[in-house]
Design a protein around this motif. Structure first.
Motif, PDB file in Angstrom:
ATOM      1  N   VAL A 106      26.892  54.729  33.303  1.00 62.76           N
ATOM      2  CA  VAL A 106      28.327  54.648  33.005  1.00 62.76           C
ATOM      3  C   VAL A 106      29.051  54.013  34.412  1.00 62.76           C
ATOM      4  O   VAL A 106      28.487  54.204  35.501  1.00 62.76           O
ATOM      5  N   GLN A 107      30.037  53.137  34.333  1.00 60.16           N
ATOM      6  CA  GLN A 107      30.515  52.661  35.750  1.00 60.16           C
ATOM      7  C   GLN A 107      31.999  52.697  35.473  1.00 60.16           C
ATOM      8  O   GLN A 107      32.602  52.746  34.343  1.00 60.16           O
ATOM      9  N   LEU A 108      32.447  53.049  36.598  1.00 64.43           N
ATOM     10  CA  LEU A 108      34.119  53.001  36.840  1.00 64.43           C
ATOM     11  C   LEU A 108      34.545  51.931  37.742  1.00 64.43           C
ATOM     12  O   LEU A 108      33.953  51.953  38.879  1.00 64.43           O
ATOM     13  N   GLN A 109      35.026  51.060  37.350  1.00 65.64           N
ATOM     14  CA  GLN A 109      35.422  49.989  38.157  1.00 65.64           C
ATOM     15  C   GLN A 109      37.134  49.809  38.262  1.00 65.64           C
ATOM     16  O   GLN A 109      38.029  49.685  37.735  1.00 65.64           O
ATOM     17  N   ALA A 110      37.153  49.802  39.662  1.00 62.79           N
ATOM     18  CA  ALA A 110      38.567  50.084  40.160  1.00 62.79           C
ATOM     19  C   ALA A 110      38.969  48.658  40.721  1.00 62.79           C
ATOM     20  O   ALA A 110      38.199  48.035  41.436  1.00 62.79           O
ATOM     21  N   SER A 111      40.403  48.443  40.524  1.00 62.70           N
ATOM     22  CA  SER A 111      40.987  47.060  41.068  1.00 62.70           C
ATOM     23  C   SER A 111      42.347  47.428  41.459  1.00 62.70           C
ATOM     24  O   SER A 111      42.805  48.419  40.947  1.00 62.70           O
ATOM     25  N   GLY A 112      43.011  46.276  41.964  1.00 63.26           N
ATOM     26  CA  GLY A 112      44.565  46.396  42.195  1.00 63.26           C
ATOM     27  C   GLY A 112      44.805  46.623  43.676  1.00 63.26           C
ATOM     28  O   GLY A 112      46.019  46.744  44.098  1.00 63.26           O
ATOM     29  N   GLY A 113      44.005  47.000  44.420  1.00 63.22           N
ATOM     30  CA  GLY A 113      44.421  47.381  45.997  1.00 63.22           C
ATOM     31  C   GLY A 113      44.828  46.372  46.966  1.00 63.22           C
ATOM     32  O   GLY A 113      44.835  45.352  46.385  1.00 63.22           O
ATOM     33  N   GLY A 114      45.367  46.611  47.829  1.00 68.36           N
ATOM     34  CA  GLY A 114      45.687  45.300  48.914  1.00 68.36           C
ATOM     35  C   GLY A 114      46.648  45.816  49.922  1.00 68.36           C
ATOM     36  O   GLY A 114      46.766  46.980  50.130  1.00 68.36           O
ATOM     37  N   LEU A 115      47.206  44.763  50.629  1.00 67.44           N
ATOM     38  CA  LEU A 115      48.146  45.121  51.440  1.00 67.44           C
ATOM     39  C   LEU A 115      49.584  45.026  51.071  1.00 67.44           C
ATOM     40  O   LEU A 115      49.938  44.075  50.352  1.00 67.44           O
ATOM     41  N   VAL A 116      50.551  45.744  51.338  1.00 67.87           N
ATOM     42  CA  VAL A 116      51.807  45.810  50.745  1.00 67.87           C
ATOM     43  C   VAL A 116      52.918  46.198  51.960  1.00 67.87           C
ATOM     44  O   VAL A 116      52.275  47.003  52.674  1.00 67.87           O
ATOM     45  N   GLN A 117      53.834  46.000  52.141  1.00 68.15           N
ATOM     46  CA  GLN A 117      54.898  46.281  53.005  1.00 68.15           C
ATOM     47  C   GLN A 117      55.322  47.653  52.416  1.00 68.15           C
ATOM     48  O   GLN A 117      55.703  47.807  51.339  1.00 68.15           O
ATOM     49  N   ALA A 118      56.030  48.485  53.523  1.00 69.98           N
ATOM     50  CA  ALA A 118      56.727  49.774  53.024  1.00 69.98           C
ATOM     51  C   ALA A 118      57.659  49.627  52.127  1.00 69.98           C
ATOM     52  O   ALA A 118      58.487  48.536  52.346  1.00 69.98           O
ATOM     53  N   GLY A 119      57.791  50.211  51.366  1.00 68.96           N
ATOM     54  CA  GLY A 119      58.879  49.972  50.226  1.00 68.96           C
ATOM     55  C   GLY A 119      58.432  49.267  49.110  1.00 68.96           C
ATOM     56  O   GLY A 119      59.080  49.177  47.974  1.00 68.96           O
ATOM     57  N   GLY A 120      57.278  48.633  49.173  1.00 66.27           N
ATOM     58  CA  GLY A 120      56.665  47.987  48.160  1.00 66.27           C
ATOM     59  C   GLY A 120      56.077  48.671  47.069  1.00 66.27           C
ATOM     60  O   GLY A 120      55.991  49.737  47.068  1.00 66.27           O
ATOM     61  N   ALA A 121      55.463  47.911  46.168  1.00 72.49           N
ATOM     62  CA  ALA A 121      54.722  48.332  44.834  1.00 72.49           C
ATOM     63  C   ALA A 121      53.420  47.678  44.825  1.00 72.49           C
ATOM     64  O   ALA A 121      53.116  46.416  44.968  1.00 72.49           O
ATOM     65  N   LEU A 122      52.428  48.621  44.300  1.00 73.58           N
ATOM     66  CA  LEU A 122      51.222  48.157  43.741  1.00 73.58           C
ATOM     67  C   LEU A 122      50.668  48.773  42.304  1.00 73.58           C
ATOM     68  O   LEU A 122      51.242  49.991  42.138  1.00 73.58           O
ATOM     69  N   ARG A 123      49.799  48.213  41.539  1.00 71.79           N
ATOM     70  CA  ARG A 123      49.281  48.914  40.499  1.00 71.79           C
ATOM     71  C   ARG A 123      47.853  48.743  40.648  1.00 71.79           C
ATOM     72  O   ARG A 123      47.238  47.817  40.835  1.00 71.79           O
ATOM     73  N   LEU A 124      47.307  50.007  40.500  1.00 72.29           N
ATOM     74  CA  LEU A 124      45.872  49.904  40.492  1.00 72.29           C
ATOM     75  C   LEU A 124      45.315  50.260  39.157  1.00 72.29           C
ATOM     76  O   LEU A 124      45.984  50.888  38.398  1.00 72.29           O
ATOM     77  N   SER A 125      44.094  49.518  38.996  1.00 72.32           N
ATOM     78  CA  SER A 125      43.617  50.017  37.391  1.00 72.32           C
ATOM     79  C   SER A 125      42.230  50.444  37.580  1.00 72.32           C
ATOM     80  O   SER A 125      41.308  50.178  38.648  1.00 72.32           O
ATOM     81  N   CYS A 126      41.505  51.137  36.628  1.00 71.96           N
ATOM     82  CA  CYS A 126      40.231  51.564  36.730  1.00 71.96           C
ATOM     83  C   CYS A 126      39.709  51.723  35.232  1.00 71.96           C
ATOM     84  O   CYS A 126      40.402  52.275  34.355  1.00 71.96           O
ATOM     85  N   ALA A 127      38.590  51.122  34.975  1.00 71.01           N
ATOM     86  CA  ALA A 127      38.108  50.676  33.700  1.00 71.01           C
ATOM     87  C   ALA A 127      36.625  51.511  33.668  1.00 71.01           C
ATOM     88  O   ALA A 127      35.956  51.440  34.570  1.00 71.01           O
ATOM     89  N   ALA A 128      36.333  52.566  32.499  1.00 74.55           N
ATOM     90  CA  ALA A 128      35.192  52.964  32.423  1.00 74.55           C
ATOM     91  C   ALA A 128      34.434  52.007  31.394  1.00 74.55           C
ATOM     92  O   ALA A 128      34.980  51.790  30.312  1.00 74.55           O
ATOM     93  N   SER A 129      33.409  51.938  31.702  1.00 71.91           N
ATOM     94  CA  SER A 129      32.206  51.330  30.712  1.00 71.91           C
ATOM     95  C   SER A 129      30.906  51.854  30.773  1.00 71.91           C
ATOM     96  O   SER A 129      30.628  52.723  31.664  1.00 71.91           O
ATOM     97  N   GLY A 130      30.304  51.524  29.541  1.00 76.11           N
ATOM     98  CA  GLY A 130      28.826  52.360  29.469  1.00 76.11           C
ATOM     99  C   GLY A 130      28.434  52.924  28.236  1.00 76.11           C
ATOM    100  O   GLY A 130      29.353  52.745  27.304  1.00 76.11           O
ATOM    101  N   SER A 131      27.560  53.949  28.297  1.00 73.39           N
ATOM    102  CA  SER A 131      27.300  54.578  27.190  1.00 73.39           C
ATOM    103  C   SER A 131      28.122  55.880  27.133  1.00 73.39           C
ATOM    104  O   SER A 131      27.437  56.981  27.188  1.00 73.39           O
ATOM    105  N   ILE A 132      29.334  55.747  26.490  1.00 71.88           N
ATOM    106  CA  ILE A 132      30.297  56.717  26.837  1.00 71.88           C
ATOM    107  C   ILE A 132      30.557  57.195  25.196  1.00 71.88           C
ATOM    108  O   ILE A 132      30.827  56.692  24.304  1.00 71.88           O
ATOM    109  N   VAL A 133      30.413  58.612  25.091  1.00 69.45           N
ATOM    110  CA  VAL A 133      30.765  59.233  23.744  1.00 69.45           C
ATOM    111  C   VAL A 133      32.249  59.511  23.898  1.00 69.45           C
ATOM    112  O   VAL A 133      33.210  59.327  22.882  1.00 69.45           O
TER     113      VAL A 133
END
Length: 121
Positions: A1-28
């Protein structure tokens, strides 16, 4: 099983970001999924979490600015971060409670690799 996170970065104060995390593998099944963060010199802390049924939980300092959502069909969660502040600078980690095919009688904790969020003034 893996959790793959993405979406980070550099942003100015007051700005916005969206993070994503996808789980994959032998998941029940996946119960709670969430985001934690750790700033330099500080302990890892909960940002937000969401259950398989969609119930959410937020740290007080994130309420009203961050929104966690979940797509169960994709085993993915998102963190929409608005009005970012310098104190939100941290490494953000995805977490999930997962039951796997390999051990279907037990729920285990899984962590993603972390994604850096840096908020500049």
């Amino acid at each position: 099983v893996q959790l793959q996170a993405s979406g980070g970065g550099l942003v100015q104060a007051g700005g916005a970001l969206r993070l994503s995390c996808a789980a994959s593998g032998s998941i029940v099944s996946i119960n709670h999924m969430g985001w934690y963060r750790q700033a330099p010199g500080k302990k890892r802390e909960l940002v937000a979490a969401v259950s398989s049924g969609g119930s959410t939980n937020y740290a007080d300092s994130m309420k009203g600015r961050f929104t966690i959502s979940r797509d169960n069909a994709k085993n993915t969660i998102y963190l929409h971060m608005n009005n970012l502040k310098r104190e939100d600078t941290a490494v953000y980690y995805c977490h999930a409670n997962i039951v796997t095919i390999i051990d279907p009688q037990r729920e285990s904790d899984y962590w993603g690799q972390g994604t850096q969020v840096t908020v500049s003034s």
